[in-house]
Design an enzyme around this catalytic site. Structure first.
Site: not given
Length: 122
Positions: A22, A54, A74, A100
């Site tokens: 990853e 935005y 997290e 994910k």
């Protein structure tokens, strides 16, 4: 407060995760925001300066996601929430969801996500 600014599924390619692959290869993350604030003044005056842009929120998300590597989504969500509350005083609370889609999990899943909610203190 019932007023909300929603941005759903900002797609960002980054290198977060606990596995070496990853970090090396990276993957796509989808980030959604639900910010609570009082939109009354902006809507009555039709004035962008009385609300939160935005574009500015999305830019902050991209900056955080691409600027620092995290092992845990997290921790990434926590940083995004912290920075939003610090940089946008009008937002009183925010929900951050990080999906994910290519998580290295040995099952087929519809959605894998972490969602946190943080409130302004004081």
């Amino acid at each position: 407060m019932t007023d909300r600014i929603l941005i759903e599924r900002i797609a960002v390619y980054a290198h977060h995760g606990v596995h070496l692959e990853e970090e090396r290869l990276g993957q796509r993350f989808l980030i959604s925001l639900d910010g609570r604030l009082d939109l009354g003044p902006a809507s009555r005056a039709d004035d962008l300066t009385l609300t939160v842009s935005y574009a500015d929120l999305a830019a902050l998300v991209v900056s955080v996601v691409t600027g620092t590597r995290f092992k845990l989504v997290e921790a990434l969500a926590e940083r995004i929430a912290r920075d939003i509350l610090a940089d946008f005083p009008a937002i009183t609370s925010v929900v951050v969801r990080i999906e994910k889609p290519s998580a290295p999990v040995a099952v087929v899943f519809e959605r894998l996500a972490v969602e946190i909610e943080r409130h302004r203190h004081g």
